[in-house]
Design an enzyme around this catalytic site. Structure first.
Site, PDB file in Angstrom:
ATOM      1  N   PHE A   1       0.879  -1.181   0.000  1.00  0.00           N
ATOM      2  CA  PHE A   1       0.000   0.000   0.000  1.00  0.00           C
ATOM      3  C   PHE A   1       0.904   1.215   0.000  1.00  0.00           C
ATOM      4  O   PHE A   1       1.660   1.428   0.957  1.00  0.00           O
ATOM      5  CB  PHE A   1      -0.856  -0.081   1.271  1.00  0.00           C
TER       6      PHE A   1
ATOM      7  N   LEU B   1       1.139   5.046  -0.032  1.00  0.00           N
ATOM      8  CA  LEU B   1       0.572   6.388   0.135  1.00  0.00           C
ATOM      9  C   LEU B   1       1.697   7.394   0.404  1.00  0.00           C
ATOM     10  O   LEU B   1       1.770   8.455  -0.206  1.00  0.00           O
ATOM     11  CB  LEU B   1      -0.419   6.365   1.312  1.00  0.00           C
TER      12      LEU B   1
ATOM     13  N   GLU C   1       0.770   4.427   9.947  1.00  0.00           N
ATOM     14  CA  GLU C   1      -0.690   4.556   9.779  1.00  0.00           C
ATOM     15  C   GLU C   1      -1.241   5.776  10.530  1.00  0.00           C
ATOM     16  O   GLU C   1      -2.353   5.751  11.067  1.00  0.00           O
ATOM     17  CB  GLU C   1      -1.400   3.257  10.159  1.00  0.00           C
TER      18      GLU C   1
END
Ligand SMILES: Cc1cc2nc3c(=O)[nH]c(=O)nc-3n(C[C@H](O)[C@H](O)[C@H](O)COP(=O)(O)OP(=O)(O)OC[C@H]3O[C@@H](n4cnc5c(N)ncnc54)[C@H](O)[C@@H]3O)c2cc1C
Length: 379
Positions: A123, A125, A362
């Protein structure tokens, strides 16, 4: 140590995963850390257990677990080998992005591969200049007929060095800031991705994070949802990710607590067991209370998620509290072990190092506080 009420859990699955943790992960956890071996060396076993698809429904090849059982299992895995827990969590961020943002066709195409472990996910980002503020990312996706040309650099991306499918967030319209971000499933084998070496980190040494650059033509069919919906997909994915990190923190803290309690019951000093000293008894009581409080927040968050309600604020609170709690509890566990706790002959110093990242990735603790306070002060 403790777990959610039995009636909430799929006990047979949890027992199988607990057995897997003890027989497969535990014997190698110290070496995985010491040698910084990428936890992908467990991939075959994890896939055979169904763990790579624990977060997915049965119709996409997943285990179809309820969220209580899923997250209890993640606490167990992380308490045994936090590197493996982190590697699996990052894989879930990829499949959750597709689950939340993808079309039925995209889900049918990619989720069974990710669920079975035939494809490994990442992932992407974060960028070198866009961590806490993803809206300031500069990776660009420019439409060119049936393709997008994606160009940019992503930073600190867990699993990226080995991932087959990377969900990459990029700006399709930079003039719109966060509302101009779109998400794409990028198949590594098609080329255009250059990955550097894994970062050398203080903890989670078996969960490798990488910088990579991308300069690739990606089919427009690989865009998840409409243009501009990427940040919404990322935030939904991170809601699930944050309660996951909260429970991974609980798992590490419980492993540290158990080690400390056991040490107090066996170590003698000044002619008496450590467990006979009230000063240490109180430290242990504080540790257990801290863990129980984190579990309570997690339980409430999962309850909302299971009811289909929004749980972003609760997930931020759970992640904030549980990750900070894991820092306090692992530090106290090390103190109870005295000098032995500082050595690598026992796992306690690893728990301290592994717990540290939970306050950062996160969304840092400060960003969780921003999210929570913004909602408190909203009219
Ligand atoms: C091991 C590891 C694995 C990772 N895995 C992934 C991954 O798989 N995918 C991915 O996309 N990212 C991943 N990350 C990135 C991670 O999410 C970011 O590191 C994190 O969001 C913080 O961003 P930053 O490092 O750029 O810090 P910065 O954003 O530069 O923050 C620095 C400090 O400033 C504070 N700060 C920043 N903005 C504010 C504000 N508005 N108010 C108050 N304080 C603020 C922060 O809390 C922090 O204390 C990973 C990172 C690590 C270290």
């Amino acid at each position: 140590m403790t777990r959610f009420h039995d009636e909430l859990l799929d006990l047979a699955t949890l027992e199988a995963i607990s057995n897997f943790c003890q027989t497969v992960l535990e014997p190698q956890a110290a070496a995985t850390d010491r040698e910084a071996r990428f936890a992908t060396h467990h991939m075959k076993a994890l896939s055979e257990m169904g763990i790579m698809g624990m977060n997915l429904p049965v119709e996409y090849g997943g285990m179809g677990l309820d969220a209580y059982t899923l997250l209890e299992a993640m606490a167990n895995i992380s308490g045994t080998c936090a590197s493996t827990g982190s590697m699996v969590s990052a894989h879930f961020l990829a499949s959750d992005s597709i689950k939340f943002g993808g079309s039925e066709e995209q889900k049918q195409k990619y989720l069974p591969l990710l669920a079975s472990g035939k494809a490994f996910g990442a992932f992407a980002l974060t960028e070198p200049g866009a961590g806490s503020d993803p809206a300031s990312m500069t990776t660009r996706a420019t439409r060119d007929g049936d393709f997008y040309h994606i160009k940019g650099t992503k930073h600190f991306i867990s699993n990226a060095g080995a991932a087959d499918l990377i969900v990459i967030y990029a700006k399709t319209d930079p003039s719109l800031g966060g509302k101009g971000i779109s998400a794409f499933v990028v198949e590594r084998k098609k080329g255009g991705i250059t990955t550097g070496k894994a970062e050398a980190t203080m903890g989670l040494k078996g969960a490798h994070a990488f910088e990579f650059s991308i300069d690739a033509k990606v089919p427009a069919a690989n865009r998840l949802g409409e243009e501009g919906t990427g940040l919404r997909t990322a935030m939904k994915t991170l809601d699930a990710g944050r309660i996951d990190i909260a429970m991974c923190s609980v798992g590490i803290a419980e492993a540290a607590y158990s080690a400390a309690a056991q040490w107090m019951k066996t170590r003698k000093m000044g002619g008496a067991l450590l467990s006979s000293y009230q000063g240490l008894q109180w430290i242990l009581a504080d540790m257990a209370t801290d863990i129980a409080a984190a579990r309570g927040l997690c339980l409430e968050t999962i309850r909302k998620r299971m009811k289909g309600e929004r749980y972003s604020i609760e997930a931020s609170m759970a992640k904030l509290f549980a990750s900070e709690m894991a820092g306090r509890v692992t530090d106290k566990a090390l103190q109870i072990h005295g000098g032995y706790g500082f050595t690598q002959s026992l796992p306690v110093e690893r728990y301290v190092r592994d717990a540290r990242i939970m306050r950062i990735y996160e969304g840092t603790s400060e960003i969780q506080r921003n999210i929570i306070s913004r909602s408190l002060l909203a009219d």
